[in-house]
Design a protein around this motif. Sequence first.
Motif, PDB file in Angstrom:
ATOM      1  N   SER A  53       0.830  -1.208   0.000  1.00 34.35           N
ATOM      2  CA  SER A  53       0.000   0.000   0.000  1.00 34.35           C
ATOM      3  C   SER A  53       0.862   1.256   0.000  1.00 34.35           C
ATOM      4  N   ALA A  54       2.020   1.194   0.651  1.00 33.13           N
ATOM      5  CA  ALA A  54       2.914   2.353   0.676  1.00 33.13           C
ATOM      6  C   ALA A  54       3.379   2.733  -0.721  1.00 33.13           C
ATOM      7  N   TYR A  55       3.793   1.747  -1.493  1.00 35.19           N
ATOM      8  CA  TYR A  55       4.346   2.065  -2.808  1.00 35.19           C
ATOM      9  C   TYR A  55       3.271   2.410  -3.833  1.00 35.19           C
ATOM     10  N   LEU A  56       2.103   1.789  -3.743  1.00 37.88           N
ATOM     11  CA  LEU A  56       1.026   2.166  -4.651  1.00 37.88           C
ATOM     12  C   LEU A  56       0.582   3.608  -4.396  1.00 37.88           C
ATOM     13  N   GLY A  57       0.405   3.957  -3.118  1.00 42.25           N
ATOM     14  CA  GLY A  57       0.027   5.328  -2.786  1.00 42.25           C
ATOM     15  C   GLY A  57       1.111   6.321  -3.150  1.00 42.25           C
ATOM     16  N   GLY A  58       2.361   5.931  -2.940  1.00 39.65           N
ATOM     17  CA  GLY A  58       3.470   6.817  -3.275  1.00 39.65           C
ATOM     18  C   GLY A  58       3.557   7.118  -4.754  1.00 39.65           C
ATOM     19  N   LEU A  59       3.356   6.093  -5.584  1.00 36.69           N
ATOM     20  CA  LEU A  59       3.409   6.307  -7.034  1.00 36.69           C
ATOM     21  C   LEU A  59       2.299   7.252  -7.492  1.00 36.69           C
ATOM     22  N   LEU A  60       1.095   7.046  -7.016  1.00 31.87           N
ATOM     23  CA  LEU A  60      -0.028   7.878  -7.440  1.00 31.87           C
ATOM     24  C   LEU A  60       0.175   9.342  -7.032  1.00 31.87           C
ATOM     25  N   THR A  61       0.626   9.589  -5.812  1.00 33.64           N
ATOM     26  CA  THR A  61       0.826  10.975  -5.369  1.00 33.64           C
ATOM     27  C   THR A  61       2.051  11.612  -6.016  1.00 33.64           C
ATOM     28  N   ALA A  62       3.062  10.807  -6.371  1.00 31.58           N
ATOM     29  CA  ALA A  62       4.225  11.345  -7.082  1.00 31.58           C
ATOM     30  C   ALA A  62       3.819  11.830  -8.471  1.00 31.58           C
ATOM     31  N   LEU A  63       2.967  11.056  -9.135  1.00 32.14           N
ATOM     32  CA  LEU A  63       2.461  11.482 -10.444  1.00 32.14           C
ATOM     33  C   LEU A  63       1.659  12.767 -10.311  1.00 32.14           C
ATOM     34  N   LEU A  64       0.927  12.914  -9.203  1.00 36.26           N
ATOM     35  CA  LEU A  64       0.106  14.109  -8.996  1.00 36.26           C
ATOM     36  C   LEU A  64       0.967  15.352  -8.795  1.00 36.26           C
ATOM     37  N   PHE A  65       1.968  15.293  -7.893  1.00 29.58           N
ATOM     38  CA  PHE A  65       2.723  16.532  -7.662  1.00 29.58           C
ATOM     39  C   PHE A  65       3.648  16.861  -8.837  1.00 29.58           C
ATOM     40  N   TRP A  66       4.042  15.854  -9.607  1.00 27.66           N
ATOM     41  CA  TRP A  66       4.779  16.123 -10.851  1.00 27.66           C
ATOM     42  C   TRP A  66       3.914  16.953 -11.798  1.00 27.66           C
ATOM     43  N   ARG A  67       2.655  16.575 -11.938  1.00 28.91           N
ATOM     44  CA  ARG A  67       1.736  17.311 -12.811  1.00 28.91           C
ATOM     45  C   ARG A  67       1.483  18.717 -12.277  1.00 28.91           C
ATOM     46  N   LEU A  68       1.257  18.845 -10.978  1.00 23.57           N
ATOM     47  CA  LEU A  68       0.909  20.143 -10.400  1.00 23.57           C
ATOM     48  C   LEU A  68       2.074  21.127 -10.418  1.00 23.57           C
ATOM     49  N   ALA A  69       3.291  20.617 -10.349  1.00 17.95           N
ATOM     50  CA  ALA A  69       4.457  21.512 -10.271  1.00 17.95           C
ATOM     51  C   ALA A  69       4.537  22.471 -11.449  1.00 17.95           C
ATOM     52  N   PHE A  70       4.020  22.066 -12.579  1.00 18.99           N
ATOM     53  CA  PHE A  70       4.159  22.896 -13.775  1.00 18.99           C
ATOM     54  C   PHE A  70       2.809  23.406 -14.277  1.00 18.99           C
ATOM     55  N   ALA A  71       1.792  23.298 -13.394  1.00 20.16           N
ATOM     56  CA  ALA A  71       0.468  23.749 -13.815  1.00 20.16           C
ATOM     57  C   ALA A  71      -0.301  24.438 -12.701  1.00 20.16           C
ATOM     58  N   ALA A  72       0.332  24.684 -11.564  1.00 23.82           N
ATOM     59  CA  ALA A  72      -0.403  25.226 -10.425  1.00 23.82           C
ATOM     60  C   ALA A  72       0.520  26.068  -9.554  1.00 23.82           C
ATOM     61  N   PRO A  73      -0.067  26.926  -8.709  1.00 24.31           N
ATOM     62  CA  PRO A  73       0.747  27.670  -7.732  1.00 24.31           C
ATOM     63  C   PRO A  73       1.401  26.728  -6.727  1.00 24.31           C
TER      64      PRO A  73
END
Length: 433
Positions: free
Chosen positions: A312-332
């Motif tokens: 569960s740690a690694y599945l959750g980590g992968l999903l949230t890593a993809l999220l902050f990667w996307r937000l870093a270049f599209a959000a404040p």
Amino acid sequence: MAHPLDRSRWGRAHWVLFAIVSLSFLLDGVLFSLVPLVAYLLPELAPYATYIFAANSLAYLAGALAFGRVSDSVGRRMGLVVSLALYTAAAAAFAAAFWLNALGLAAAFVLTSVMNFGVGGEIGPAFSALAEFSPARHRGKALMLAANFWNVGAAVIAGLSLVYTALSNDPHTVVLSIFGTAVALALVVLLARLHLPESPRWLAARGRAAEARRVVAAFAGVEADPPPQPEGMGLREVLRTKALGFAVLATVSAANVATYNIAAYYVPYAPGFPYGADSAPVIVAVANAGASIGAFLLLPLIDRSRKASLTSAYLGGLLTALLFWRLAFAAPLAPFLAALFANAIFAEWSWGSLGVLESELFPTGVRATVVGLVTAVAWGVNTALVAAEGLVDAPTFMAMNAAVWAAGVAAALAWHLRGRESARRTLEELQTR
């Protein structure tokens, strides 16, 4: 029948040991965070930050290898005392050289690397000591919560750096305040660590049964022989017979170290990072705040199933890593920090699950050595990623981060399908089966 150490109630002696080891991890988080926190405040060092981080990572690797073997040879207590004395002296020397305006680039490389050599050396003896004392039904919780204090320490020193910066516009004063706080804390922890008892399992493995009986009496409430230790196996034989476990742990450890360090410490210094290097203290504080609560969220699961915890740690980590990667270049900055906070929770789950597994799957005679070896493999990967930081832009760096999380998912799933469940089993059961 389980040994009295494994079926004992959690008592005063356990709390004292837990406090000492937890303070050790808290101090490790403080010391490890110092250089990433102050690099942008030091104009003479900032251009070389990536190289300093890479050198520090190699030093951490070397410390884990060296002190793992030392701890198996001379004891958990001695390994922890010597490593602490080493990095306290290096931190004090860094602060003194900076105060005297004598901190050149070479001195910064050497002193910060010595600090990280000592911090890396803590991992093997700290995990081994707590695993070898803890009752089987509480071992996961104890290791998980103690390791969590790394993040507490990192969050606290990052928060203090923001306070010091708000109180003074002078970078010289801010840096001295941060390092002075760290050295003062290290001296307190050193005094506490001098009272750390030696592991009865390590004493038994070394044939020192009389000393071990006294320690067992303090922790189990009855004077009894230490748990009989299976005939010792050499490191090569252990790695051969437990090859799957070692391979999985090395992979998930590398994934944990690399992804957490990228997100919490290194990404602000990557070219093209949209929020700039001066966001580093905020990012360190937010990431470690998220990680600090992560252990508490995993507590209901960690002593029920190590497999479920790791997966569960690694599945959750992968999903949230993809999220902050996307937000870093599209959000404040705020949404990015929220996603980073969530990612850090899962990073802490993976760190805690890993720490528990690597502390219990291998024999007492080589336990700290194997923990050090797993740590060294992870920090080798981390060093390569840090060295690449100055060569790739921030989007690529974050893509690399997500790819490493994916490798961790694959390893966790492999263990879930083919590994063994170790929750609530004694260390001796796990060594002999």
